[in-house]
Design an enzyme around this catalytic site. Structure first.
Site, PDB file in Angstrom:
ATOM      1  N   ARG A   1      24.752  56.123  97.822  1.00  8.52           N
ATOM      2  CA  ARG A   1      25.791  56.049  97.104  1.00  8.52           C
ATOM      3  C   ARG A   1      26.072  57.399  96.365  1.00  8.52           C
ATOM      4  NH1 ARG A   1      26.479  50.746  93.442  1.00  8.52           N
ATOM      5  NH2 ARG A   1      28.546  51.561  93.221  1.00  8.52           N
TER       6      ARG A   1
ATOM      7  N   HIS B   1      27.148  50.956  82.463  1.00 14.21           N
ATOM      8  CA  HIS B   1      26.070  50.655  83.444  1.00 14.21           C
ATOM      9  C   HIS B   1      25.642  52.091  83.926  1.00 14.21           C
ATOM     10  CE1 HIS B   1      28.309  46.551  84.322  1.00 14.21           C
ATOM     11  NE2 HIS B   1      27.379  46.473  83.311  1.00 14.21           N
TER      12      HIS B   1
ATOM     13  N   CYS C   1       9.168  59.634  79.758  1.00 13.81           N
ATOM     14  CA  CYS C   1       9.718  60.193  78.337  1.00 13.81           C
ATOM     15  C   CYS C   1      11.235  59.760  77.960  1.00 13.81           C
ATOM     16  CB  CYS C   1       9.505  61.720  78.476  1.00 13.81           C
ATOM     17  SG  CYS C   1      10.898  62.654  79.457  1.00 13.81           S
TER      18      CYS C   1
ATOM     19  N   CYS D   1       9.443  66.272  81.125  1.00 13.32           N
ATOM     20  CA  CYS D   1       7.789  66.016  80.603  1.00 13.32           C
ATOM     21  C   CYS D   1       6.905  66.226  81.498  1.00 13.32           C
ATOM     22  CB  CYS D   1       7.746  64.698  80.134  1.00 13.32           C
ATOM     23  SG  CYS D   1       7.748  63.398  81.719  1.00 13.32           S
TER      24      CYS D   1
ATOM     25  N   GLY E   1      40.938  46.760  86.978  1.00 12.92           N
ATOM     26  CA  GLY E   1      39.981  46.602  88.214  1.00 12.92           C
ATOM     27  C   GLY E   1      38.465  45.947  87.958  1.00 12.92           C
TER      28      GLY E   1
END
Ligand code: OAD
Length: 235
Positions: free
Chosen positions: A59, A109, A120, A139, A176
């Site tokens: 994606r 989201h 971390c 980290c 939408g």
């Protein structure tokens, strides 16, 4: 439409559909091909992180092939020219609002273009593939990096900030989204209860349609620019 002061706009997969992004619940949508419990829960990530990474890597790579459409551009213009605050709260993890020029965006989201280090807590830019053995640049630990997206069973990001802005708005617009996933699906009821005007712009009636003061049905690329023109004209 009478010109509102501050506007909160919720967007969902439908605003990106005409850019070539699949929605989730329409015919042929993502959840008709992949079971959400196979890719979008923390449990499946701990069982099979390579498979989940592959789903989100694909994606993320797909972002290069898509462009914002007229609806994204119209919302960016609204933010630029409107006298009051315009907040975009999006359920989408793509970056099309940013690329259209919107700045005041809350990604509830998460974002495909970021990685989250579970070791971390850093949120880092991710422009390439993520993998189970990736080392966190903040980290230095390996093995804790995951897509910076919210999965089912997790609490969406920035909820306190979203409710603060929503309840201070004069107008709430939902664009939408099927209204099937909470807490976003509950925003219309919260807004209504607070006496805020509510408007739905969606291809077809959604689960929440009866709750809106007004609902307009059609393509986002047509409805959203027309809505922005109306707001600007103050009619
Ligand atoms: P859905 O797939 O549930 O709904 C998309 C909505 O967009 C539907 O109501 C369509 O009718 C509408 N639509 C499709 N094409 C459109 C167009 N050209 N113009 C306007 N509307 C159009 O997607 P979301 O509501 O965004 O969460 O889904 C909400 C959440 O469920 C997502 O963020 C994702 C998903 O599971 C997570 O992964 C956590």
């Amino acid at each position: 439409m009478r010109r509102p002061g501050s506007i909160v706009i919720l967007t969902g997969a439908g605003i990106s559909a005409e850019s070539g992004v699949d929605t989730f619940r329409d015919k042929g949508g993502i959840w008709s091909r992949v079971k959400l419990e196979d890719v979008a829960t923390p449990e499946v990530f701990s069982r099979d992180s390579a498979m989940v990474h592959a789903f989100y890597n694909a994606r993320r790579a797909g972002l290069a092939a898509i462009e914002p459409n007229a609806a994204h551009h119209a919302l960016a213009k609204l933010e630029r020219v409107h006298d009051g605050a315009v907040t975009l709260v999006t359920q989408n993890i793509d970056d099309l609002h940013e690329r259209a020029g919107s700045r005041n965006i809350v990604h509830m989201h998460g974002e495909l273009t970021k990685a989250f280090c579970a070791t971390c807590g850093a949120h880092l830019l991710a422009d390439g593939d993520l993998s189970a053995d990736l080392v966190c640049s903040a980290c230095g630990h390996a093995g804790g990096m995951r897509p910076d997206v919210v999965w089912f069973g997790e609490i969406p990001y920035h909820m306190d900030d979203i409710y603060k802005r929503l309840l201070a708005a004069d107008l709430f617009v939902s664009i939408g989204t099927s209204g099937a996933v909470y807490p976003a699906a509950g925003f219309v009821a919260e807004a209504r209860a607070a006496g805020i005007r509510t408007l739905e712009l969606n291809l077809e009636p959604s689960d929440g349609t009866p709750l809106f003061d007004e609902a307009r049905h059609g393509k986002a690329s047509v409805l959203v620019p027309a809505f922005v023109t109306e707001i600007r004209a103050g009619i």
